[in-house]
Design a protein around this motif. Structure first.
Motif, PDB file in Angstrom:
ATOM      1  N   ASP A 106     -45.618   0.602  19.563  1.00 45.83           N
ATOM      2  CA  ASP A 106     -46.615   1.668  19.719  1.00 45.83           C
ATOM      3  C   ASP A 106     -48.036   1.136  19.677  1.00 45.83           C
ATOM      4  O   ASP A 106     -48.933   1.704  20.301  1.00 45.83           O
ATOM      5  CB  ASP A 106     -46.419   2.724  18.622  1.00 45.83           C
ATOM      6  N   GLY A 133     -47.897   5.192  26.208  1.00 46.69           N
ATOM      7  CA  GLY A 133     -48.792   5.531  25.105  1.00 46.69           C
ATOM      8  C   GLY A 133     -49.112   4.381  24.166  1.00 46.69           C
ATOM      9  O   GLY A 133     -49.829   4.557  23.180  1.00 46.69           O
ATOM     10  N   THR A 134     -48.595   3.216  24.466  1.00 47.40           N
ATOM     11  CA  THR A 134     -48.853   2.058  23.594  1.00 47.40           C
ATOM     12  C   THR A 134     -50.326   1.653  23.659  1.00 47.40           C
ATOM     13  O   THR A 134     -50.899   1.533  24.746  1.00 47.40           O
ATOM     14  CB  THR A 134     -47.987   0.850  24.011  1.00 47.40           C
ATOM     15  N   THR A 175     -54.305  -0.973  29.460  1.00 43.98           N
ATOM     16  CA  THR A 175     -53.633   0.323  29.570  1.00 43.98           C
ATOM     17  C   THR A 175     -52.271   0.110  30.213  1.00 43.98           C
ATOM     18  O   THR A 175     -52.187  -0.200  31.409  1.00 43.98           O
ATOM     19  CB  THR A 175     -54.456   1.288  30.440  1.00 43.98           C
TER      20      THR A 175
END
Length: 377
Positions: A106, A133-134, A175
């Motif tokens: 995460d 979402g990491t 991202t």
């Protein structure tokens, strides 16, 4: 080190009160400051890659991170630093670069390593565990982060940008793009040695990412292979700082009765040495050990130590590692046992060997390298 999580007293390993090199730098501070200022959630699985001496995971210990490192010395420093701050055993999961990574990540924090190949290998291994979402943040000194570094993040994980520099440190923001088609890993890399280098001529070498000169035989090792000691009789030999193990493998090929111990502080190196040894079907006995030089090897138990010592510790130039390796060799050698060292001419290893052993003999030299022998009296 001052962090948003408090003041930390940190040391390298092995701890040396006279060592002025710190166990952290401005890039560690920058990353921790960013995490706190931006309120990055740390409740999920936090993975820290390349933490030099455990500064990052010690600061973040309450969030139960996992550390992934190629360095035995880093692991030992981390254990000591965690214990110094009262962190319960198991609060930080200590993994090596050879261990399976966590199945989900995460928050991924990457201290950029010196080796671009090692960074590539680790990002490829972790990519399946990274999701949309990491939070991915890298850190390093400005001189350590290059265009090629950013391209790796972008090619393997997703769009990447950098921060402004602070105290000569910079952050990397990536991202993750789950739809990205990732390249296949080129590691480990396998190649064939050239002819004319003694018993290892034409043999196979297996290199995991991050091991010195992963795609070819470096000129120093080649020179060493051309001048290795002859003899047999079942000696106990140590390939100290073994790297991909080609030197120890050459000894075993020349003397199948020899017992060869391959030792390195790099998990990648020892895995490479074992793979190289097995790829060549050497009939003798060998042991492969990740550790701090010859620590743990009984005194007076070794006949021959072969060593190509490093003269860098991360970005710092130092002879401390070479000195410790030679000191350990003297302790481990039997009377009459020999230490053979190769090094650049300008490093002056002959002076250090005379101080330790009382003798040093030049075996071979060329314009760049010398091979030296010291005998334990």
């Amino acid at each position: 080190m001052t962090t948003p999580w408090g003041e930390l007293a940190l040391t390298r390993f092995p701890e040396n009160p006279r060592d002025r090199l710190r166990a952290w730098d401005a890039s560690d501070e920058y990353l921790l400051r960013y995490l706190a200022q931006e309120g990055i959630p740390l409740s999920g699985t936090v993975v820290v890659v390349g933490d030099r001496w455990g500064a990052l995971v010690t600061a973040l210990a309450e969030h139960r991170p996992a550390q992934i490192t190629d360095s035995h010395l880093t692991q030992e420093a981390t254990r000591a630093n965690l214990a110094r701050h009262g962190v319960e055993p198991g609060a930080v999961r200590l993994l090596t670069t050879q261990d399976p990574p966590p199945g989900r990540v995460d928050v991924l924090l990457v201290r950029v390593p010196k080796s671009l190949a090692l960074l590539e290998d680790q990002l490829l291994r972790l990519a399946p565990a990274v999701h949309a979402g990491t939070v991915v943040v890298g850190t390093g000194m400005v001189k350590e982060i290059h265009t090629s570094t950013l391209r790796l993040f972008e090619r393997i994980l997703g769009p990447t940008r950098t921060s402004l520099a602070e105290k000569k440190a910079r952050l990397i923001f990536c991202t993750p793009d789950p739809a990205l088609e990732r390249p296949a890993s080129p590691w480990p890399y396998v190649y064939t040695l050239p002819e004319g280098i003694g018993p290892a001529s034409g043999r196979t070498v297996v290199n995991h990412a991050g091991v010195f000169c992963a795609d070819r035989l470096d000129i120093g090792t080649r020179f060493f292979l051309e001048h290795l000691p002859s003899g047999g009789g079942g000696r106990r030999v140590v390939d100290l700082g073994c790297g991909n193990g080609v030197v120890g493998t050459a000894v075993a090929l020349a003397d199948p009765a020899a017992e060869v111990l391959f030792v390195d502080e790099s998990f990648q190196a020892v895995a490479s040495a074992e793979a190289t040894y097995k790829a060549n079907g050497v009939p003798g006995h060998a042991e492969f050990r990740v550790g701090d030089g010859l620590a743990g090897v009984p005194s007076g138990s070794v006949d021959l130590v072969l060593n190509n010592p490093p003269f860098h510790s991360h970005q710092a130039t130092t002879d401390a590692t070479a000195w410790r390796m030679s000191s350990g060799a003297r302790r481990a050698l039997r009377p009459g046992g020999e230490l053979w060292v190769i090094g650049n001419r300008h490093l002056g290893y002959h002076v250090k060997l005379r101080k330790l052993f009382g003798n040093s003999r030049l075996v071979a030299s060329d314009p760049k390298f010398v091979v030296l022998k010291a005998v334990k009296r």
